[in-house]
Design a protein around this motif. Structure first.
Motif, PDB file in Angstrom:
ATOM      1  N   PRO A   1     -36.289  58.084  45.957  1.00  0.00           N
ATOM      2  CA  PRO A   1     -35.741  58.501  46.923  1.00  0.00           C
ATOM      3  C   PRO A   1     -35.310  60.532  46.696  1.00  0.00           C
ATOM      4  CG  PRO A   1     -35.400  56.548  47.058  1.00  0.00           C
ATOM      5  CD  PRO A   1     -35.854  56.629  45.816  1.00  0.00           C
ATOM      6  N   ASP A   2     -35.034  60.423  44.853  1.00  0.00           N
ATOM      7  CA  ASP A   2     -35.349  61.893  44.909  1.00  0.00           C
ATOM      8  C   ASP A   2     -36.524  62.306  44.557  1.00  0.00           C
ATOM      9  OD1 ASP A   2     -36.439  60.207  42.981  1.00  0.00           O
ATOM     10  OD2 ASP A   2     -35.174  60.162  41.239  1.00  0.00           O
ATOM     11  N   ASP A   3     -38.248  61.822  45.385  1.00  0.00           N
ATOM     12  CA  ASP A   3     -39.026  62.597  45.266  1.00  0.00           C
ATOM     13  C   ASP A   3     -39.379  63.788  45.350  1.00  0.00           C
ATOM     14  OD1 ASP A   3     -41.216  63.552  44.257  1.00  0.00           O
ATOM     15  OD2 ASP A   3     -42.311  61.173  45.282  1.00  0.00           O
ATOM     16  N   GLU A   4     -38.539  64.879  44.873  1.00  0.00           N
ATOM     17  CA  GLU A   4     -38.828  66.607  45.633  1.00  0.00           C
ATOM     18  C   GLU A   4     -40.170  67.170  45.564  1.00  0.00           C
ATOM     19  OE1 GLU A   4     -37.099  68.946  42.178  1.00  0.00           O
ATOM     20  OE2 GLU A   4     -35.541  67.991  42.628  1.00  0.00           O
ATOM     21  N   GLU A   5     -41.111  66.709  45.288  1.00  0.00           N
ATOM     22  CA  GLU A   5     -42.409  67.201  45.668  1.00  0.00           C
ATOM     23  C   GLU A   5     -42.549  66.821  46.884  1.00  0.00           C
ATOM     24  OE1 GLU A   5     -46.877  66.728  44.228  1.00  0.00           O
ATOM     25  OE2 GLU A   5     -45.376  65.378  42.469  1.00  0.00           O
ATOM     26  N   LEU A   6     -42.558  65.222  47.395  1.00  0.00           N
ATOM     27  CA  LEU A   6     -43.174  64.474  48.365  1.00  0.00           C
ATOM     28  C   LEU A   6     -42.293  65.789  49.298  1.00  0.00           C
ATOM     29  CD1 LEU A   6     -43.731  62.054  50.305  1.00  0.00           C
ATOM     30  CD2 LEU A   6     -41.660  61.206  49.449  1.00  0.00           C
ATOM     31  N   PHE A   7     -40.714  65.740  49.395  1.00  0.00           N
ATOM     32  CA  PHE A   7     -39.909  66.515  50.302  1.00  0.00           C
ATOM     33  C   PHE A   7     -40.529  67.804  50.642  1.00  0.00           C
ATOM     34  CE2 PHE A   7     -36.829  63.264  49.116  1.00  0.00           C
ATOM     35  CZ  PHE A   7     -36.834  62.470  50.226  1.00  0.00           C
ATOM     36  N   ALA A   8     -40.916  68.795  49.974  1.00  0.00           N
ATOM     37  CA  ALA A   8     -41.802  70.197  49.716  1.00  0.00           C
ATOM     38  C   ALA A   8     -43.282  69.757  50.403  1.00  0.00           C
ATOM     39  CB  ALA A   8     -41.703  70.408  48.400  1.00  0.00           C
ATOM     40  N   GLY A   9     -44.050  68.464  50.312  1.00  0.00           N
ATOM     41  CA  GLY A   9     -44.904  68.535  51.226  1.00  0.00           C
ATOM     42  C   GLY A   9     -44.479  68.368  52.728  1.00  0.00           C
ATOM     43  N   ASN A  10     -43.595  67.868  52.559  1.00  0.00           N
ATOM     44  CA  ASN A  10     -43.300  67.474  54.446  1.00  0.00           C
ATOM     45  C   ASN A  10     -42.671  68.909  55.022  1.00  0.00           C
ATOM     46  OD1 ASN A  10     -43.194  64.566  53.224  1.00  0.00           O
ATOM     47  ND2 ASN A  10     -41.043  64.304  53.874  1.00  0.00           N
ATOM     48  N   ASP A  11     -43.021  69.554  54.001  1.00  0.00           N
ATOM     49  CA  ASP A  11     -42.210  70.932  54.490  1.00  0.00           C
ATOM     50  C   ASP A  11     -43.279  71.661  55.635  1.00  0.00           C
ATOM     51  OD1 ASP A  11     -39.759  70.729  54.710  1.00  0.00           O
ATOM     52  OD2 ASP A  11     -38.964  71.630  53.277  1.00  0.00           O
ATOM     53  N   ALA A  12     -44.415  71.175  54.563  1.00  0.00           N
ATOM     54  CA  ALA A  12     -45.805  72.659  54.744  1.00  0.00           C
ATOM     55  C   ALA A  12     -47.240  70.902  55.355  1.00  0.00           C
ATOM     56  CB  ALA A  12     -46.403  72.823  53.703  1.00  0.00           C
ATOM     57  N   ASP A  13     -46.791  69.906  56.211  1.00  0.00           N
ATOM     58  CA  ASP A  13     -48.410  69.386  56.052  1.00  0.00           C
ATOM     59  C   ASP A  13     -48.658  69.818  57.382  1.00  0.00           C
ATOM     60  OD1 ASP A  13     -46.011  68.052  57.924  1.00  0.00           O
ATOM     61  OD2 ASP A  13     -46.432  66.560  56.517  1.00  0.00           O
ATOM     62  N   GLU A  14     -49.001  68.981  58.342  1.00  0.00           N
ATOM     63  CA  GLU A  14     -49.789  69.516  59.329  1.00  0.00           C
ATOM     64  C   GLU A  14     -48.796  68.797  60.590  1.00  0.00           C
ATOM     65  OE1 GLU A  14     -53.155  67.479  56.957  1.00  0.00           O
ATOM     66  OE2 GLU A  14     -51.221  66.975  57.091  1.00  0.00           O
ATOM     67  N   PHE A  15     -47.474  68.091  60.365  1.00  0.00           N
ATOM     68  CA  PHE A  15     -46.967  67.388  61.188  1.00  0.00           C
ATOM     69  C   PHE A  15     -44.898  68.337  61.174  1.00  0.00           C
ATOM     70  CE2 PHE A  15     -49.795  64.377  59.616  1.00  0.00           C
ATOM     71  CZ  PHE A  15     -49.925  63.982  59.639  1.00  0.00           C
ATOM     72  N   SER A  16     -45.032  69.742  60.708  1.00  0.00           N
ATOM     73  CA  SER A  16     -43.631  70.011  60.284  1.00  0.00           C
ATOM     74  C   SER A  16     -43.893  70.307  61.204  1.00  0.00           C
ATOM     75  CB  SER A  16     -44.973  70.399  59.197  1.00  0.00           C
ATOM     76  OG  SER A  16     -44.645  71.810  59.373  1.00  0.00           O
ATOM     77  N   SER A  17     -44.909  71.281  62.461  1.00  0.00           N
ATOM     78  CA  SER A  17     -44.124  71.849  63.236  1.00  0.00           C
ATOM     79  C   SER A  17     -43.187  70.625  64.181  1.00  0.00           C
ATOM     80  CB  SER A  17     -44.984  72.235  63.971  1.00  0.00           C
ATOM     81  OG  SER A  17     -46.220  71.850  64.020  1.00  0.00           O
ATOM     82  N   ILE A  18     -43.826  69.557  64.550  1.00  0.00           N
ATOM     83  CA  ILE A  18     -43.574  68.542  65.054  1.00  0.00           C
ATOM     84  C   ILE A  18     -42.416  68.395  65.342  1.00  0.00           C
ATOM     85  CG2 ILE A  18     -43.928  66.682  66.726  1.00  0.00           C
ATOM     86  CD1 ILE A  18     -47.241  67.480  67.155  1.00  0.00           C
ATOM     87  N   LEU A  19     -42.535  67.384  64.215  1.00  0.00           N
ATOM     88  CA  LEU A  19     -40.754  66.642  63.686  1.00  0.00           C
ATOM     89  C   LEU A  19     -40.072  67.489  63.553  1.00  0.00           C
ATOM     90  CD1 LEU A  19     -43.044  64.259  61.238  1.00  0.00           C
ATOM     91  CD2 LEU A  19     -42.690  64.050  63.574  1.00  0.00           C
ATOM     92  N   ARG A  20     -40.527  68.603  63.255  1.00  0.00           N
ATOM     93  CA  ARG A  20     -38.758  70.301  63.484  1.00  0.00           C
ATOM     94  C   ARG A  20     -38.406  70.697  64.667  1.00  0.00           C
ATOM     95  NH1 ARG A  20     -40.596  74.216  58.091  1.00  0.00           N
ATOM     96  NH2 ARG A  20     -42.231  73.615  59.651  1.00  0.00           N
TER      97      ARG A  20
END
Length: 347
Positions: free
Chosen positions: A91-110
């Motif tokens: 739950p506290d993986d900051e690298e994972l959450f930072a990668g979510n904002d820059a991956d290929e699916f971020s525009s759809i999921l946001r």
């Protein structure tokens, strides 16, 4: 003189009889073997009931004395004894959450764009393929079917990208039966290849329901590793992120031992009238002259109705970018060498 004393002949049959009692499979007579097996099974059942009764009594005694009840035993399963995996998400993986904002699916999921799906087939005709695609179209909102024809997959990817599609699903068939799914994220990938098995269409599900046009609610379970998290986001990008709860539709993808089980349900709420009698029934008479001893109560019950289809997915490969068999770079490939342990999971 100095040898061992021989046992009496009367003791030998008794020992053999004991062994036969503990090993019913050694008894050749079928009737005796089944009778002893049933007896042993009944003894185990009685012993289990006795243990449960003692445990319940200990819990009740602990609650009366205000103490903590004895800890419940957790059975050993393949899931809770899985091998340690350092890629499990925390739950506290900051690298994972930072990668979510820059991956290929971020525009759809946001919710910056609405997912638009193109569904097509392989080049070979299939008997159950069109029926399966028709049910996929009813499950995935804003999905469109195009006939494959003789076009290469690269040409279809280029066409879908120009027309503004966000994902491409290819249903592969073998011996007139759907056996694989290819999900390609557009325009820049990734490409996931799944083995498809145990397909059950809607018409083959007993007491099935018919889905409505409402956007479904999506439930993803047990995608715990980095790879599983990425596959979960790929599947999530196929559905709109604004579910319409009035439709009571739920699409579930449950991962268990790296098998992804797909289910599609509807919630149904029913009102049932139950009669509850008071501890001291009144003898007052109603206008009709009957005694009102039972008071009717309205209870709301919820149940699930399966809409179909029902199938299982198994990840084979995950590739960077769009589909490319020659020069493509793979993120993950399932190999037989990875199946050396039953307690090693990757999703």
């Amino acid at each position: 003189m100095g040898g061992k004393k021989n046992r009496p002949e009367s003791e030998a049959p008794a020992e053999n009889e004991k062994k036969k009692k503990f090993l019913p499979s050694l008894i050749k007579n079928k009737l005796k073997r089944s009778a002893i097996h049933a007896k042993v099974k009944n003894e185990k059942k009685v012993e289990k009931k006795k243990k449960n009764k003692l445990r319940d009594a200990a819990e009740k005694r602990a609650l009366e004395l205000g103490e903590e009840p004895p800890a419940k035993k957790v059975p050993r399963t393949i899931e809770n004894t899985r091998e340690f995996d350092e890629t499990v998400c925390k739950p506290d993986d900051e690298e994972l959450f930072a990668g979510n904002d820059a991956d290929e699916f971020s525009s759809i999921l946001r919710q910056e764009c609405i997912p638009k799906i193109l569904i097509t087939t392989c080049r070979f005709y299939s008997t159950r393929g069109p029926a399966f695609i028709a049910e996929l179209l009813s499950v995935i909102p804003n999905a469109h079917y195009y006939r494959r024809g003789t076009y290469e997959l690269k040409k279809i990817v280029e066409y879908a990208t120009k027309k503004g599609f966000t994902s491409l699903i290819v249903v592969h068939t073998n011996r007139r039966e759907p056996d694989a799914l290819l999900i390609i994220g557009l325009p820049s990938g990734p490409t996931a290849h799944f083995k498809l098995s145990r397909l059950v269409l809607r018409k083959d599900i007993k007491n099935h329901g018919n889905p409505t046009n409402h956007e479904p609610e999506l439930v993803l379970n047990n995608f715990t590793t980095r790879l599983g998290h990425r596959i979960g986001r790929l599947i999530q990008s196929l559905f709109p992120q604004v579910p319409n709860f009035r439709g009571r539709r739920v699409v579930t993808l449950h991962n268990q031992r790296d098998f992804i089980f797909f289910r599609h349900h509807r919630y149904i709420f029913e009102e049932k009238e139950t009669k509850k009698s008071d501890s001291k029934p009144k003898t007052t008479k109603s206008a009709s002259g009957a005694k009102d001893e039972n008071i009717p109560q309205q209870n709301v019950l919820a149940r699930l109705q399966e809409c179909g289809p029902r199938f299982t997915l198994k990840l084979i490969t995950l590739q960077h970018g769009t589909f490319d068999t020659k020069g493509g770079e793979f993120e993950w490939v399932h190999k037989p060498d990875l199946d050396t342990s039953r307690r090693r999971f990757f999703l």
